[in-house]
Design a protein around this motif. Structure first.
Motif, PDB file in Angstrom:
ATOM      1  N   THR A 157      47.080  51.682  37.117  1.00 55.37           N
ATOM      2  CA  THR A 157      48.274  51.501  36.300  1.00 55.37           C
ATOM      3  C   THR A 157      48.427  52.655  35.307  1.00 55.37           C
ATOM      4  OG1 THR A 157      48.100  49.112  36.482  1.00 55.37           O
ATOM      5  CG2 THR A 157      49.413  49.959  34.664  1.00 55.37           C
ATOM      6  N   LYS A 168      31.752  39.695  39.274  1.00 57.94           N
ATOM      7  CA  LYS A 168      31.543  41.145  39.160  1.00 57.94           C
ATOM      8  C   LYS A 168      32.515  41.909  40.050  1.00 57.94           C
ATOM      9  CE  LYS A 168      26.740  40.634  37.896  1.00 57.94           C
ATOM     10  NZ  LYS A 168      25.353  40.766  38.302  1.00 57.94           N
ATOM     11  N   LYS A 169      32.761  41.383  41.243  1.00 58.20           N
ATOM     12  CA  LYS A 169      33.727  42.032  42.128  1.00 58.20           C
ATOM     13  C   LYS A 169      35.132  41.972  41.530  1.00 58.20           C
ATOM     14  CE  LYS A 169      33.097  41.660  46.537  1.00 58.20           C
ATOM     15  NZ  LYS A 169      33.082  41.211  47.938  1.00 58.20           N
ATOM     16  N   MET A 208      35.821  41.957  38.371  1.00 54.49           N
ATOM     17  CA  MET A 208      35.856  42.943  37.288  1.00 54.49           C
ATOM     18  C   MET A 208      36.077  44.351  37.832  1.00 54.49           C
ATOM     19  SD  MET A 208      35.710  41.861  34.289  1.00 54.49           S
ATOM     20  CE  MET A 208      36.296  40.212  34.239  1.00 54.49           C
ATOM     21  N   TYR A 209      35.481  44.640  38.980  1.00 51.61           N
ATOM     22  CA  TYR A 209      35.713  45.951  39.600  1.00 51.61           C
ATOM     23  C   TYR A 209      37.184  46.112  39.998  1.00 51.61           C
ATOM     24  CZ  TYR A 209      30.646  46.520  39.873  1.00 51.61           C
ATOM     25  OH  TYR A 209      29.322  46.635  39.564  1.00 51.61           O
ATOM     26  N   ILE A 217      43.602  48.556  36.339  1.00 53.27           N
ATOM     27  CA  ILE A 217      43.969  49.157  35.049  1.00 53.27           C
ATOM     28  C   ILE A 217      44.010  50.673  35.168  1.00 53.27           C
ATOM     29  CG2 ILE A 217      43.144  49.538  32.692  1.00 53.27           C
ATOM     30  CD1 ILE A 217      42.146  46.631  32.734  1.00 53.27           C
ATOM     31  N   LEU A 218      43.019  51.242  35.843  1.00 49.34           N
ATOM     32  CA  LEU A 218      42.988  52.694  36.040  1.00 49.34           C
ATOM     33  C   LEU A 218      44.199  53.174  36.843  1.00 49.34           C
ATOM     34  CD1 LEU A 218      41.328  55.284  35.595  1.00 49.34           C
ATOM     35  CD2 LEU A 218      40.244  54.803  37.797  1.00 49.34           C
ATOM     36  N   THR A 262      39.693  44.550  38.654  1.00 55.05           N
ATOM     37  CA  THR A 262      40.468  44.635  37.413  1.00 55.05           C
ATOM     38  C   THR A 262      40.416  46.047  36.838  1.00 55.05           C
ATOM     39  OG1 THR A 262      40.005  42.317  36.935  1.00 55.05           O
ATOM     40  CG2 THR A 262      40.701  43.696  35.102  1.00 55.05           C
ATOM     41  N   ALA A 263      39.232  46.628  36.800  1.00 48.63           N
ATOM     42  CA  ALA A 263      39.100  47.996  36.279  1.00 48.63           C
ATOM     43  C   ALA A 263      39.871  48.984  37.137  1.00 48.63           C
ATOM     44  CB  ALA A 263      37.632  48.379  36.214  1.00 48.63           C
ATOM     45  N   ALA A 264      39.815  48.806  38.462  1.00 55.71           N
ATOM     46  CA  ALA A 264      40.567  49.698  39.349  1.00 55.71           C
ATOM     47  C   ALA A 264      42.069  49.525  39.141  1.00 55.71           C
ATOM     48  CB  ALA A 264      40.194  49.421  40.803  1.00 55.71           C
TER      49      ALA A 264
END
Length: 62
Positions: free
Chosen positions: A56, A43-44, A46-47, A53-54, A49-51
């Protein structure tokens, strides 16, 4: 070194660059299966990864 990175479609190094890029993409995506999805480290990740992508997308469009 610049010649390797700027290979045009007519050069033989172009296909090496495409293969290398696709293999890197495979390795990046396959790392998501290193941990079980219900664990906290997954889960960490994924956080992060989302950060990433955002961040980028922000850097690309601003």
């Amino acid at each position: 070194m610049n010649h390797l990175h700027k290979a045009k479609t007519g050069e033989p190094l172009f296909f090496l660059n495409v293969f290398f890029g696709l293999s890197l993409l495979f390795f990046v995506i396959s790392t998501f299966w290193m941990f079980l999805p219900k664990t906290t480290i997954f889960k960490k990740g994924m956080y992060f990864t989302a950060a990433g992508i955002l961040l980028t997308l922000i850097m690309l469009f601003l």
